[in-house]
Design a protein around this motif. Structure first.
Motif, PDB file in Angstrom:
ATOM      1  N   LEU A 127      28.749  33.709  34.704  1.00 46.94           N
ATOM      2  CA  LEU A 127      29.131  34.937  33.987  1.00 46.94           C
ATOM      3  C   LEU A 127      30.613  34.935  33.613  1.00 46.94           C
ATOM      4  CD1 LEU A 127      28.373  37.745  32.973  1.00 46.94           C
ATOM      5  CD2 LEU A 127      28.501  38.579  35.315  1.00 46.94           C
ATOM      6  N   ARG A 128      31.455  34.491  34.548  1.00 53.43           N
ATOM      7  CA  ARG A 128      32.903  34.567  34.315  1.00 53.43           C
ATOM      8  C   ARG A 128      33.384  33.759  33.109  1.00 53.43           C
ATOM      9  NH1 ARG A 128      34.553  33.406  39.020  1.00 53.43           N
ATOM     10  NH2 ARG A 128      35.108  35.460  39.797  1.00 53.43           N
ATOM     11  N   PRO A 129      33.035  32.443  32.987  1.00 55.54           N
ATOM     12  CA  PRO A 129      33.547  31.695  31.833  1.00 55.54           C
ATOM     13  C   PRO A 129      33.018  32.197  30.495  1.00 55.54           C
ATOM     14  CG  PRO A 129      31.957  30.376  33.049  1.00 55.54           C
ATOM     15  CD  PRO A 129      32.272  31.571  33.892  1.00 55.54           C
ATOM     16  N   ALA A 130      31.798  32.735  30.479  1.00 51.81           N
ATOM     17  CA  ALA A 130      31.250  33.286  29.234  1.00 51.81           C
ATOM     18  C   ALA A 130      32.122  34.440  28.745  1.00 51.81           C
ATOM     19  CB  ALA A 130      29.810  33.753  29.450  1.00 51.81           C
ATOM     20  N   LEU A 131      32.528  35.293  29.659  1.00 46.27           N
ATOM     21  CA  LEU A 131      33.384  36.431  29.304  1.00 46.27           C
ATOM     22  C   LEU A 131      34.798  35.991  28.960  1.00 46.27           C
ATOM     23  CD1 LEU A 131      32.197  38.898  32.081  1.00 46.27           C
ATOM     24  CD2 LEU A 131      32.024  39.300  29.628  1.00 46.27           C
ATOM     25  N   THR A 132      35.347  35.087  29.766  1.00 44.75           N
ATOM     26  CA  THR A 132      36.724  34.629  29.542  1.00 44.75           C
ATOM     27  C   THR A 132      36.867  33.936  28.196  1.00 44.75           C
ATOM     28  OG1 THR A 132      36.984  34.297  31.928  1.00 44.75           O
ATOM     29  CG2 THR A 132      38.626  33.284  30.512  1.00 44.75           C
TER      30      THR A 132
END
Length: 400
Positions: A322-327
């Protein structure tokens, strides 16, 4: 033309090491929390506040740090952050009462507010749009590894003393600070920094926060909050939950978190790009939120060591993807305002890290299952918010 990731391997290794060290420190406190509770006779609520105060300091400083990154340069802010982090860990290791521990965590939060936007903006500056998602995937892997493996490392080092993990973290931080001084070079010229600073209006926290409500960023920032809330609530309570319900030792807890971390990071580094190509960012984010909510509820029903290990592996994997998709989305949407967006990304992360541990600690004192159920509810709310995330809007922002 910007160099490829392969051509800038040494710079990226230093940057990834810096962000890893910062998030390592956030997690180090977790495996020794039961010991601190017993030694100092503290409640779950107090321990939750001890984790949350780090995020409060980060929240207050993040918008300002984002401005400093655009005004004074990426390298200077990263180095200052690493130095402050080393000092904060040293103070925690020496602390004998709760007030000193709070002081340490406040300094730690300030240091994270400097390091996170500094490194994120630096990576965005030196990578092309084509390679941005891969670089942000590496960055996210470093964050995840530090945040999730921190308790694992802390648990093993704690065999040599409850305070030893903090002395080790301080030494590593000072070493990273010194190496960054000599190896890193400012990616932007003074003229470029002056131009960015001149084009960015002088604003305060309130005006920055209002700008973050722009539909281009807002839903992504809300999901950043949900991610931080879910992971911090789950991990903060995990050691207390495992200690109270199963009688797990710090070494048991360390083993579970370390294995889960390795599993999540391997999948993230080698498969993240392919998963995004197949599903797209929106579907991946929604799938991760669904998995996180289901697994948080499942955590209240499991009983065996292997079941705890399996659930922990997959819930951390959901957060890791989830984190890299948002970043990546925020970085591409930011254009020249990398400092502002990275700062507000840190701000919303801090909000989640404040509410998560604080609510988790309060609910833990009522019923040890409540923190996980509440985290699941928050993730379902986050999932419903993504429904408003229009594909057209997302596509336009990523095309900029």
């Amino acid at each position: 033309m910007k160099k490829t990731i392969k051509e800038q391997k040494s710079v990226l290794i230093i940057l990834l090491s810096n962000i890893f060290i910062a998030f390592l420190g956030i997690g180090l406190i977790i495996p020794v929390m039961p010991s601190f509770m017993n030694i100092m006779h503290l409640s779950g609520k107090t321990m939750g506040y001890l984790v949350a105060v780090f995020a409060v300091a980060q929240l207050i400083m993040s918008p300002l740090a984002g401005r400093f990154v655009d005004r004074y340069g990426r390298k200077k802010i990263i180095i200052i952050g690493l130095f402050l982090f080393g000092v904060s860990e040293l103070i925690f290791g020496l602390g004998k009462n709760v007030s000193v521990l709070y002081l340490s965590r406040i300094l730690g939060g300030i240091s994270a507010a400097f390091i996170m936007p500094g490194v994120t903006a630096y990576v965005a500056d030196i990578t092309s749009v084509k390679e941005r998602s891969k670089a942000m995937g590496y960055l996210s892997a470093a964050i995840s590894t530090g945040f999730i493996i921190g308790p694992g490392i802390g648990g093993f080092i704690a065999e040599y003393g409850v305070r030893m993990p903090f002395y080790v973290a301080a030494a590593i931080a000072f070493l990273a600070c010194i190496s960054s001084i000599f190896i890193l070079k400012e990616p932007l010229t003074k003229e470029q920094l002056a131009e960015i600073s001149a084009n960015t209006k002088q604003t305060n926290f309130i005006s920055d926060f209002k700008r973050s409500l722009n539909p281009l960023y807002f839903i992504a920032f809300i999901i950043v909050f949900v991610l931080a809330f879910g992971l911090s609530a789950y991990e903060t309570i995990f050691s207390l939950f495992s200690d109270h319900k199963f009688g797990f030792t710090p070494q048991n807890i360390a083993a579970i978190i370390t294995i889960s971390s390795i599993f999540g990071v391997v999948v993230q580094v080698f498969m993240f790009g392919k998963i995004v190509d197949i599903l797209g960012e929106k579907k991946l984010i929604q799938l991760c939120l669904i998995a996180g909510a289901v697994l948080a509820v499942a955590s209240t029903a499991i009983t065996s060591f292997l079941a705890v290990l399996a659930v922990t592996c997959f819930i951390f994997l959901a957060f890791d993807l989830l984190r890299p998709a948002l970043t990546t989305f925020l970085s591409k949407a930011a254009g020249k305002e990398q400092g502002f967006v990275a700062g507000m990304n840190s701000t919303y992360t801090s909000l989640g890290n404040i509410v998560g541990p604080a609510m988790g600690g309060i609910l833990f004192d009522i019923n040890i299952h409540y923190p996980y159920l509440f985290a699941a509810i928050i993730m379902v709310i986050g999932l419903s918010i993504t429904v408003m995330w229009k594909e057209k809007q997302l596509g336009e922002s990523l095309a900029k």
